[in-house]
Write an enzyme that holds these catalytic residues in place. Structure first.
Site, PDB file in Angstrom:
ATOM      1  N   TYR A   1     -11.918   5.987   0.614  1.00  0.00           N
ATOM      2  CA  TYR A   1     -11.433   5.018  -0.386  1.00  0.00           C
ATOM      3  C   TYR A   1     -12.311   5.057  -1.635  1.00  0.00           C
ATOM      4  O   TYR A   1     -11.818   5.174  -2.763  1.00  0.00           O
ATOM      5  CB  TYR A   1     -11.446   3.621   0.230  1.00  0.00           C
TER       6      TYR A   1
ATOM      7  N   SER B   1     -11.516   0.491  -8.444  1.00  0.00           N
ATOM      8  CA  SER B   1     -12.215  -0.510  -7.620  1.00  0.00           C
ATOM      9  C   SER B   1     -13.700  -0.485  -7.924  1.00  0.00           C
ATOM     10  O   SER B   1     -14.235   0.560  -8.327  1.00  0.00           O
ATOM     11  CB  SER B   1     -12.017  -0.178  -6.136  1.00  0.00           C
TER      12      SER B   1
HETATM   13  N1  LIG Z   1      -8.015  -6.846  -3.077  1.00  0.00           N
HETATM   14  C1  LIG Z   1      -9.159  -6.451  -3.549  1.00  0.00           C
HETATM   15  O1  LIG Z   1     -10.169  -7.165  -3.453  1.00  0.00           O
HETATM   16  C2  LIG Z   1      -9.280  -5.150  -4.282  1.00  0.00           C
HETATM   17  C3  LIG Z   1     -10.523  -4.769  -4.771  1.00  0.00           C
HETATM   18  C4  LIG Z   1     -10.633  -3.570  -5.458  1.00  0.00           C
HETATM   19  C5  LIG Z   1      -9.508  -2.768  -5.659  1.00  0.00           C
HETATM   20  N2  LIG Z   1      -8.315  -3.172  -5.140  1.00  0.00           N
HETATM   21  C6  LIG Z   1      -7.169  -2.274  -5.378  1.00  0.00           C
HETATM   22  O2  LIG Z   1      -6.080  -3.035  -5.858  1.00  0.00           O
HETATM   23  C7  LIG Z   1      -4.851  -2.459  -5.416  1.00  0.00           C
HETATM   24  C8  LIG Z   1      -4.016  -3.522  -4.710  1.00  0.00           C
HETATM   25  O3  LIG Z   1      -4.807  -4.092  -3.711  1.00  0.00           O
HETATM   26  P1  LIG Z   1      -4.280  -5.281  -2.773  1.00  0.00           P
HETATM   27  O4  LIG Z   1      -5.461  -5.921  -2.182  1.00  0.00           O
HETATM   28  O5  LIG Z   1      -3.294  -6.110  -3.510  1.00  0.00           O
HETATM   29  O6  LIG Z   1      -3.565  -4.393  -1.651  1.00  0.00           O
HETATM   30  P2  LIG Z   1      -2.597  -4.764  -0.449  1.00  0.00           P
HETATM   31  O7  LIG Z   1      -2.423  -6.247  -0.332  1.00  0.00           O
HETATM   32  O8  LIG Z   1      -3.092  -4.025   0.729  1.00  0.00           O
HETATM   33  O9  LIG Z   1      -1.207  -4.137  -0.940  1.00  0.00           O
HETATM   34  C9  LIG Z   1      -1.068  -2.755  -1.070  1.00  0.00           C
HETATM   35  C10 LIG Z   1       0.303  -2.445  -1.639  1.00  0.00           C
HETATM   36  O10 LIG Z   1       0.441  -1.024  -1.680  1.00  0.00           O
HETATM   37  C11 LIG Z   1       1.632  -0.634  -0.992  1.00  0.00           C
HETATM   38  N3  LIG Z   1       1.383   0.640  -0.315  1.00  0.00           N
HETATM   39  C12 LIG Z   1       0.412   0.914   0.588  1.00  0.00           C
HETATM   40  N4  LIG Z   1       0.514   2.198   1.022  1.00  0.00           N
HETATM   41  C13 LIG Z   1       1.570   2.740   0.350  1.00  0.00           C
HETATM   42  C14 LIG Z   1       2.189   4.016   0.368  1.00  0.00           C
HETATM   43  N5  LIG Z   1       1.755   4.996   1.169  1.00  0.00           N
HETATM   44  N6  LIG Z   1       3.252   4.230  -0.427  1.00  0.00           N
HETATM   45  C15 LIG Z   1       3.735   3.230  -1.215  1.00  0.00           C
HETATM   46  N7  LIG Z   1       3.185   2.012  -1.287  1.00  0.00           N
HETATM   47  C16 LIG Z   1       2.116   1.760  -0.509  1.00  0.00           C
HETATM   48  C17 LIG Z   1       1.915  -1.773  -0.029  1.00  0.00           C
HETATM   49  O11 LIG Z   1       3.289  -1.932   0.264  1.00  0.00           O
HETATM   50  P3  LIG Z   1       3.975  -1.307   1.596  1.00  0.00           P
HETATM   51  O12 LIG Z   1       3.151  -1.779   2.755  1.00  0.00           O
HETATM   52  O13 LIG Z   1       5.374  -1.803   1.569  1.00  0.00           O
HETATM   53  O14 LIG Z   1       3.925   0.165   1.399  1.00  0.00           O
HETATM   54  C18 LIG Z   1       1.430  -2.999  -0.810  1.00  0.00           C
HETATM   55  O15 LIG Z   1       2.460  -3.474  -1.661  1.00  0.00           O
HETATM   56  C19 LIG Z   1      -5.239  -1.279  -4.511  1.00  0.00           C
HETATM   57  O16 LIG Z   1      -5.203  -0.088  -5.254  1.00  0.00           O
HETATM   58  C20 LIG Z   1      -6.651  -1.617  -4.110  1.00  0.00           C
HETATM   59  O17 LIG Z   1      -7.394  -0.455  -3.810  1.00  0.00           O
HETATM   60  C21 LIG Z   1      -8.169  -4.334  -4.463  1.00  0.00           C
END
Ligand SMILES: NC(=O)c1ccc[n+]([C@@H]2O[C@H](COP(=O)([O-])OP(=O)(O)OC[C@H]3O[C@@H](n4cnc5c(N)ncnc54)[C@H](OP(=O)(O)O)[C@@H]3O)[C@@H](O)[C@H]2O)c1
Length: 247
Positions: free
Chosen positions: A158, A144
């Site tokens: 985080y 990130s």
């Molecule tokens: N969105 C952004 O702007 C952004 C920016 C920088 C980095 N990121 C990174 O990109 C990645 C995806 O982000 P996102 O925004 O798409 O996230 P999100 O919408 O919150 O989705 C997170 C995913 O991770 C799974 N998850 C969460 N806790 C878990 C656990 N304990 N065990 C197994 N699975 C788990 C969730 O499924 P369940 O709920 O079914 O477990 C979900 O499928 C993350 O690593 C995040 O840090 C995102």
């Protein structure tokens, strides 16, 4: 179907956001995708063969990881894995959505964030190393922008987990490459998903030269590139996907 048909991806956190877009990108190219997350297969993110290729596992539960990895291994029909994308991540907030600073983060919360965002990543990669080696596979870790600068909404646990994951990517790139496995990271900025906090509009206006949010599909395309033959000499990179927010 493209020439990629027949390849298999293990993807954590596929039920929404970036993971959902990544499933769609790889599936469209004919890959089989084995997904991993806490909830049962999500009807919100359906794709052909999704339900039988889903492993329900809490990546924060270190004791259950070995059995979960065994389950993934069993699903590989020929013992070959072509890509592992460590996308699942958590970013807890204080009540009211406030950022958890280094003064306020409990050890238990900090540890849980590290277990999901950092330790599960290396344990999955080590657990599947033989299969990745057999498939000439590659690994993509999702870091990130918060891993390299203080972010107004991302908490300390985080941010430090993502900084550690960037360091781990470097170490893994060194250690896994002799086995024929490339390891890279992608560092998203503000991507249009549920993880975003109120106030992101201000960041988009002030800090992002392109003045817009990124789309999950734009992140998925970069992940796909890193897992493709087009990236055959890319190892140990962290690609920023943030519209220039880091400049
Ligand atoms: N969105 C952004 O702007 C952004 C920016 C920088 C980095 N990121 C990174 O990109 C990645 C995806 O982000 P996102 O925004 O798409 O996230 P999100 O919408 O919150 O989705 C997170 C995913 O991770 C799974 N998850 C969460 N806790 C878990 C656990 N304990 N065990 C197994 N699975 C788990 C969730 O499924 P369940 O709920 O079914 O477990 C979900 O499928 C993350 O690593 C995040 O840090 C995102």
């Amino acid at each position: 179907m493209s020439s990629d048909s027949g390849k298999t991806l293990v993807l954590t956190g596929a039920s929404r956001g970036i993971g959902h877009a990544t499933v769609k990108r790889f599936s469209a190219a004919g890959w089989r995708v084995i997904t991993v997350s806490r909830q049962a297969f999500s009807e919100d993110c359906p794709w052909e063969g999704g339900e039988e290729n889903h492993v329900q596992l809490d990546l924060a539960d270190m004791e259950k990881l070995p059995a979960g990895i065994e389950e993934m291994r069993k699903r590989l029909r020929d013992g070959k894995l072509h890509a592992l994308v460590n996308n699942a991540g958590i970013s807890p907030k204080l009540p009211g959505g406030k950022r958890m600073s280094s003064l306020e983060t409990d050890y238990a919360d900090w540890l849980k964030v590290f277990n999901v965002n950092f330790f599960a990543t290396i344990l999955l990669a080590r657990g599947l190393v033989k299969e990745l080696q057999a498939g000439g596979g590659s690994i993509v870790n999702v870091t990130s922008i918060a891993g390299s600068r203080v972010h107004p909404f991302a908490g300390t646990a985080y941010a430090t987990s993502k900084a550690a994951l960037a360091g781990l990517t470097r170490e893994m790139a060194h250690d896994f490459a002799p086995l024929g496995i490339r390891v890279n990271a992608i560092a998203p900025g503000e991507i249009e998903t549920k993880i975003l906090s109120p106030g992101t509009d201000e960041i988009v206006r002030r800090d992002i030269p392109m003045h817009r949010l990124g789309k999950p599909e734009e992140v998925a395309s970069t992940i796909y590139f890193l897992c493709s033959p087009q990236a055959s000499y890319v190892n140990g990179a962290e690609i920023h996907i943030n519209g220039g927010q880091h400049v």
